[in-house]
Design an enzyme around this catalytic site. Structure first.
Site, short mmCIF file in Angstrom:
data_model
loop_
_atom_site.label_atom_id
_atom_site.label_comp_id
_atom_site.label_asym_id
_atom_site.label_seq_id
_atom_site.Cartn_x
_atom_site.Cartn_y
_atom_site.Cartn_z
N ASP A 21 0.28 14.80 8.11
CA ASP A 21 1.04 13.62 8.52
C ASP A 21 2.50 13.97 8.72
O ASP A 21 3.19 14.30 7.75
CB ASP A 21 0.93 12.54 7.43
CG ASP A 21 -0.46 11.94 7.37
OD1 ASP A 21 -0.89 11.35 8.38
OD2 ASP A 21 -1.12 12.06 6.32
N MET B 98 3.66 10.73 13.41
CA MET B 98 4.26 9.39 13.30
C MET B 98 5.73 9.56 13.60
O MET B 98 6.60 9.40 12.74
CB MET B 98 4.00 8.83 11.89
CG MET B 98 2.57 8.34 11.71
SD MET B 98 2.10 8.22 9.98
CE MET B 98 1.61 9.91 9.71
N MET C 262 6.19 12.66 9.74
CA MET C 262 6.97 11.41 9.83
C MET C 262 8.44 11.73 10.03
O MET C 262 8.96 12.67 9.44
CB MET C 262 6.82 10.62 8.52
CG MET C 262 5.39 10.33 8.15
SD MET C 262 5.32 9.43 6.60
CE MET C 262 3.56 9.33 6.34
N HIS D 193 -1.28 14.39 12.74
CA HIS D 193 -1.00 12.98 13.04
C HIS D 193 0.51 12.80 13.12
O HIS D 193 1.19 12.81 12.09
CB HIS D 193 -1.64 12.14 11.91
CG HIS D 193 -1.39 10.67 12.01
ND1 HIS D 193 -1.65 9.81 10.95
CD2 HIS D 193 -0.91 9.89 13.02
CE1 HIS D 193 -1.35 8.57 11.32
NE2 HIS D 193 -0.89 8.59 12.56
N HIS E 19 -5.81 17.16 7.43
CA HIS E 19 -5.00 16.11 8.04
C HIS E 19 -3.53 16.29 7.63
O HIS E 19 -3.20 16.28 6.44
CB HIS E 19 -5.51 14.74 7.60
CG HIS E 19 -4.90 13.59 8.33
ND1 HIS E 19 -5.31 13.18 9.58
CD2 HIS E 19 -3.89 12.74 7.99
CE1 HIS E 19 -4.59 12.14 9.98
NE2 HIS E 19 -3.72 11.85 9.03
N SER F 171 -5.99 14.20 3.64
CA SER F 171 -4.57 14.16 4.02
C SER F 171 -3.71 14.85 2.97
O SER F 171 -3.65 14.42 1.82
CB SER F 171 -4.12 12.71 4.18
OG SER F 171 -2.71 12.68 4.26
N ASP G 89 -7.74 5.81 9.01
CA ASP G 89 -6.71 6.44 8.19
C ASP G 89 -5.93 5.37 7.43
O ASP G 89 -5.25 4.54 8.02
CB ASP G 89 -5.77 7.24 9.13
CG ASP G 89 -4.70 8.02 8.40
OD1 ASP G 89 -4.71 8.02 7.15
OD2 ASP G 89 -3.85 8.61 9.08
N MET H 269 -5.30 3.04 12.45
CA MET H 269 -4.57 2.92 11.18
C MET H 269 -5.12 1.70 10.45
O MET H 269 -5.08 0.58 10.96
CB MET H 269 -3.07 2.72 11.43
CG MET H 269 -2.28 3.96 11.82
SD MET H 269 -2.34 5.40 10.71
CE MET H 269 -2.10 4.70 9.09
#
Ligand code: DX5
Ligand code: ZN
Length: 217
Positions: free
Chosen positions: A35, A68, A37, A66, A33, A8, A175, A137
Protein backbone atom coordinates in the site's frame (compact mmCIF):
# COMPACT_ATOMS: atom_id res chain seq x y z
CA UNK A 1 -11.13 -22.47 -7.88
CA UNK A 2 -9.55 -21.20 -4.71
CA UNK A 3 -9.34 -17.48 -4.08
CA UNK A 4 -6.12 -15.49 -4.12
CA UNK A 5 -4.88 -14.19 -0.77
CA UNK A 6 -2.80 -11.01 -0.77
CA UNK A 7 -1.53 -10.14 2.74
CA UNK A 8 -1.09 -6.37 3.20
CA UNK A 9 2.33 -5.44 4.56
CA UNK A 10 0.84 -2.20 5.92
CA UNK A 11 -0.08 -4.15 9.05
CA UNK A 12 3.36 -5.78 9.42
CA UNK A 13 6.10 -4.56 11.75
CA UNK A 14 8.15 -2.23 9.51
CA UNK A 15 11.28 -3.01 11.53
CA UNK A 16 10.88 -6.64 10.43
CA UNK A 17 9.45 -6.40 6.93
CA UNK A 18 11.77 -9.18 5.76
CA UNK A 19 10.12 -11.60 8.18
CA UNK A 20 6.68 -10.64 6.85
CA UNK A 21 7.84 -11.34 3.29
CA UNK A 22 9.33 -14.67 4.39
CA UNK A 23 6.00 -15.59 5.96
CA UNK A 24 4.28 -14.90 2.62
CA UNK A 25 6.99 -16.84 0.75
CA UNK A 26 6.65 -19.87 2.97
CA UNK A 27 2.86 -20.12 3.29
CA UNK A 28 -0.12 -20.50 0.97
CA UNK A 29 -0.42 -16.71 0.59
CA UNK A 30 -0.39 -15.86 -3.12
CA UNK A 31 0.63 -12.22 -3.55
CA UNK A 32 2.31 -9.46 -1.56
CA UNK A 33 -0.01 -6.44 -1.16
CA UNK A 34 1.94 -3.17 -0.93
CA UNK A 35 0.00 0.00 0.00
CA UNK A 36 1.57 3.23 -1.21
CA UNK A 37 0.12 6.45 0.29
CA UNK A 38 1.11 10.04 -0.45
CA UNK A 39 -0.64 12.10 2.24
CA UNK A 40 -2.69 13.78 -0.52
CA UNK A 41 -5.05 11.23 -1.99
CA UNK A 42 -5.41 9.71 1.47
CA UNK A 43 -4.73 11.28 4.87
CA UNK A 44 -1.74 9.06 5.60
CA UNK A 45 1.78 8.35 4.32
CA UNK A 46 3.06 4.76 4.20
CA UNK A 47 6.11 3.72 2.17
CA UNK A 48 7.34 4.22 -1.37
CA UNK A 49 9.68 3.09 -4.12
CA UNK A 50 12.89 2.19 -2.24
CA UNK A 51 10.95 0.00 0.18
CA UNK A 52 9.03 -1.70 -2.65
CA UNK A 53 12.34 -2.41 -4.40
CA UNK A 54 13.65 -4.24 -1.34
CA UNK A 55 10.38 -6.13 -0.83
CA UNK A 56 10.57 -7.26 -4.48
CA UNK A 57 14.11 -8.54 -3.95
CA UNK A 58 12.98 -10.73 -1.06
CA UNK A 59 9.58 -11.83 -2.40
CA UNK A 60 9.11 -15.04 -4.34
CA UNK A 61 5.47 -14.14 -5.04
CA UNK A 62 3.98 -11.39 -7.24
CA UNK A 63 3.85 -7.85 -5.87
CA UNK A 64 0.29 -6.49 -5.82
CA UNK A 65 0.96 -2.75 -5.57
CA UNK A 66 -1.96 -0.51 -4.57
CA UNK A 67 -1.26 3.15 -5.26
CA UNK A 68 -3.23 5.56 -3.10
CA UNK A 69 -1.53 8.59 -4.61
CA UNK A 70 -2.60 11.60 -6.66
CA UNK A 71 -1.52 11.64 -10.30
CA UNK A 72 -0.16 8.08 -10.30
CA UNK A 73 0.78 8.46 -13.99
CA UNK A 74 3.96 10.28 -12.94
CA UNK A 75 5.42 7.14 -11.37
CA UNK A 76 4.28 4.16 -13.45
CA UNK A 77 7.70 3.38 -14.91
CA UNK A 78 9.31 3.70 -11.48
CA UNK A 79 6.99 1.08 -10.02
CA UNK A 80 7.79 -1.27 -12.90
CA UNK A 81 11.48 -0.82 -12.16
CA UNK A 82 10.86 -1.40 -8.47
CA UNK A 83 9.31 -4.79 -9.23
CA UNK A 84 5.50 -4.42 -9.31
CA UNK A 85 3.58 -7.22 -11.04
CA UNK A 86 0.08 -5.78 -10.56
CA UNK A 87 -0.14 -2.00 -10.44
CA UNK A 88 -3.49 -0.68 -9.22
CA UNK A 89 -4.42 2.98 -9.49
CA UNK A 90 -7.52 4.71 -8.13
CA UNK A 91 -10.24 5.75 -10.53
CA UNK A 92 -10.63 8.92 -8.44
CA UNK A 93 -6.93 9.83 -8.67
CA UNK A 94 -6.32 9.35 -12.37
CA UNK A 95 -7.69 12.02 -14.69
CA UNK A 96 -6.94 10.00 -17.81
CA UNK A 97 -7.69 6.51 -16.64
CA UNK A 98 -7.72 5.04 -20.15
CA UNK A 99 -4.25 6.40 -20.90
CA UNK A 100 -2.82 5.27 -17.57
CA UNK A 101 -4.19 1.72 -17.88
CA UNK A 102 -2.68 1.41 -21.35
CA UNK A 103 0.62 2.77 -20.06
CA UNK A 104 0.74 0.25 -17.20
CA UNK A 105 0.24 -2.63 -19.64
CA UNK A 106 2.76 -1.26 -22.13
CA UNK A 107 5.32 -1.13 -19.33
CA UNK A 108 4.78 -4.87 -18.80
CA UNK A 109 2.66 -4.77 -15.64
CA UNK A 110 -0.89 -5.95 -15.03
CA UNK A 111 -3.25 -2.97 -14.65
CA UNK A 112 -5.69 -2.68 -11.78
CA UNK A 113 -8.38 -0.09 -11.01
CA UNK A 114 -9.43 0.68 -7.42
CA UNK A 115 -12.74 2.23 -6.37
CA UNK A 116 -13.40 4.10 -3.14
CA UNK A 117 -16.54 3.02 -1.25
CA UNK A 118 -18.55 5.97 -2.62
CA UNK A 119 -17.55 5.46 -6.28
CA UNK A 120 -20.15 3.58 -8.35
CA UNK A 121 -19.24 0.42 -10.26
CA UNK A 122 -20.68 1.99 -13.43
CA UNK A 123 -17.72 4.37 -13.67
CA UNK A 124 -15.80 1.36 -15.03
CA UNK A 125 -18.26 0.43 -17.78
CA UNK A 126 -16.07 1.71 -20.60
CA UNK A 127 -12.63 0.80 -19.28
CA UNK A 128 -13.20 -2.55 -17.57
CA UNK A 129 -11.62 -4.41 -20.51
CA UNK A 130 -8.36 -2.52 -19.98
CA UNK A 131 -7.88 -3.94 -16.48
CA UNK A 132 -6.67 -7.30 -15.19
CA UNK A 133 -7.95 -6.51 -11.70
CA UNK A 134 -10.64 -4.41 -10.05
CA UNK A 135 -10.08 -3.54 -6.39
CA UNK A 136 -13.18 -2.67 -4.38
CA UNK A 137 -12.29 -0.67 -1.27
CA UNK A 138 -14.41 -2.07 1.53
CA UNK A 139 -13.23 0.66 3.92
CA UNK A 140 -12.18 4.24 3.20
CA UNK A 141 -8.56 4.00 2.03
CA UNK A 142 -5.73 5.30 4.19
CA UNK A 143 -5.53 3.08 7.25
CA UNK A 144 -5.42 -0.54 8.27
CA UNK A 145 -7.60 -2.00 10.97
CA UNK A 146 -10.89 -0.28 10.05
CA UNK A 147 -14.33 -1.92 10.02
CA UNK A 148 -15.75 -3.35 6.83
CA UNK A 149 -18.46 -1.14 5.24
CA UNK A 150 -21.48 -3.42 4.58
CA UNK A 151 -22.93 -1.53 1.58
CA UNK A 152 -19.82 -2.32 -0.48
CA UNK A 153 -21.09 -5.92 -0.78
CA UNK A 154 -23.65 -4.72 -3.33
CA UNK A 155 -20.88 -3.23 -5.44
CA UNK A 156 -18.93 -6.48 -5.33
CA UNK A 157 -22.02 -8.30 -6.64
CA UNK A 158 -22.49 -5.72 -9.36
CA UNK A 159 -18.86 -5.90 -10.47
CA UNK A 160 -19.01 -9.71 -10.48
CA UNK A 161 -21.87 -9.44 -12.96
CA UNK A 162 -20.05 -6.87 -15.07
CA UNK A 163 -16.88 -8.99 -15.17
CA UNK A 164 -18.79 -12.18 -16.00
CA UNK A 165 -20.70 -10.37 -18.76
CA UNK A 166 -17.40 -9.15 -20.24
CA UNK A 167 -16.16 -12.73 -20.55
CA UNK A 168 -12.69 -11.46 -19.60
CA UNK A 169 -10.26 -12.83 -17.07
CA UNK A 170 -10.35 -9.98 -14.53
CA UNK A 171 -9.72 -10.53 -10.83
CA UNK A 172 -12.13 -8.98 -8.33
CA UNK A 173 -10.20 -7.95 -5.22
CA UNK A 174 -11.59 -6.64 -1.93
CA UNK A 175 -9.51 -4.58 0.47
CA UNK A 176 -10.31 -3.34 3.96
CA UNK A 177 -11.71 -5.03 7.04
CA UNK A 178 -11.37 -8.48 5.48
CA UNK A 179 -11.21 -11.21 8.12
CA UNK A 180 -12.69 -14.61 8.90
CA UNK A 181 -15.99 -12.97 9.75
CA UNK A 182 -16.40 -10.75 6.66
CA UNK A 183 -14.64 -12.82 3.98
CA UNK A 184 -17.35 -15.51 3.50
CA UNK A 185 -19.97 -12.95 2.40
CA UNK A 186 -17.45 -11.22 0.13
CA UNK A 187 -16.55 -14.51 -1.56
CA UNK A 188 -20.24 -15.34 -1.85
CA UNK A 189 -20.83 -11.93 -3.50
CA UNK A 190 -18.22 -12.79 -6.12
CA UNK A 191 -14.85 -11.55 -4.85
CA UNK A 192 -12.02 -13.88 -5.85
CA UNK A 193 -9.05 -12.04 -4.34
CA UNK A 194 -8.77 -11.08 -0.67
CA UNK A 195 -6.45 -8.47 0.81
CA UNK A 196 -5.98 -8.83 4.56
CA UNK A 197 -3.69 -6.75 6.74
CA UNK A 198 -4.51 -6.67 10.42
CA UNK A 199 -6.42 -9.96 10.26
CA UNK A 200 -3.13 -11.67 9.35
CA UNK A 201 -0.35 -9.62 10.95
CA UNK A 202 -2.40 -8.85 14.05
CA UNK A 203 -3.18 -12.54 14.62
CA UNK A 204 -1.33 -14.49 17.31
CA UNK A 205 -0.37 -17.01 14.60
CA UNK A 206 -0.23 -15.28 11.18
CA UNK A 207 0.61 -18.50 9.31
CA UNK A 208 -2.46 -20.23 10.79
CA UNK A 209 -4.62 -17.24 9.83
CA UNK A 210 -3.33 -17.43 6.24
CA UNK A 211 -4.30 -21.12 6.19
CA UNK A 212 -7.76 -20.36 7.56
CA UNK A 213 -8.43 -17.54 5.09
CA UNK A 214 -7.28 -19.75 2.20
CA UNK A 215 -9.50 -22.58 3.45
CA UNK A 216 -12.61 -20.38 3.00
CA UNK A 217 -12.46 -21.21 -0.70
C1 DX5 B 1 -6.11 0.59 3.34
C2 DX5 B 1 -5.25 -0.34 2.51
C3 DX5 B 1 -5.41 -1.75 2.90
C4 DX5 B 1 -5.09 -2.05 4.35
C5 DX5 B 1 -6.11 -3.07 4.78
O1 DX5 B 1 -6.20 1.83 2.74
O2 DX5 B 1 -5.54 -0.25 1.14
O3 DX5 B 1 -4.69 -2.63 2.04
O4 DX5 B 1 -3.80 -2.55 4.58
O5 DX5 B 1 -5.96 -3.28 6.11
P1 DX5 B 1 -6.97 -4.18 6.96
O6 DX5 B 1 -6.95 -5.54 6.33
O7 DX5 B 1 -6.35 -4.13 8.33
O8 DX5 B 1 -8.30 -3.52 6.88
ZN1 ZN C 1 -4.57 -1.83 -0.18
Amino acid sequence: MSSILSPSLLAADFLHLGEAVTLINETEADWVHCDVMDGQFVPNISFGLPVIRDIARAARKPLDVHLMIERPEQFLADFKQAGATYLTIHQEASRHLDRSLHAIRELGMRPGIALNPATPAETLTHVLHLADLVLVMTVNPGFGGQSFIPYTLEKVKQLRQMIDASGLDIRLEVDGGVDLRTAPALLEAGADTLVAGSAIFGAPDPAAMIRQLKALG
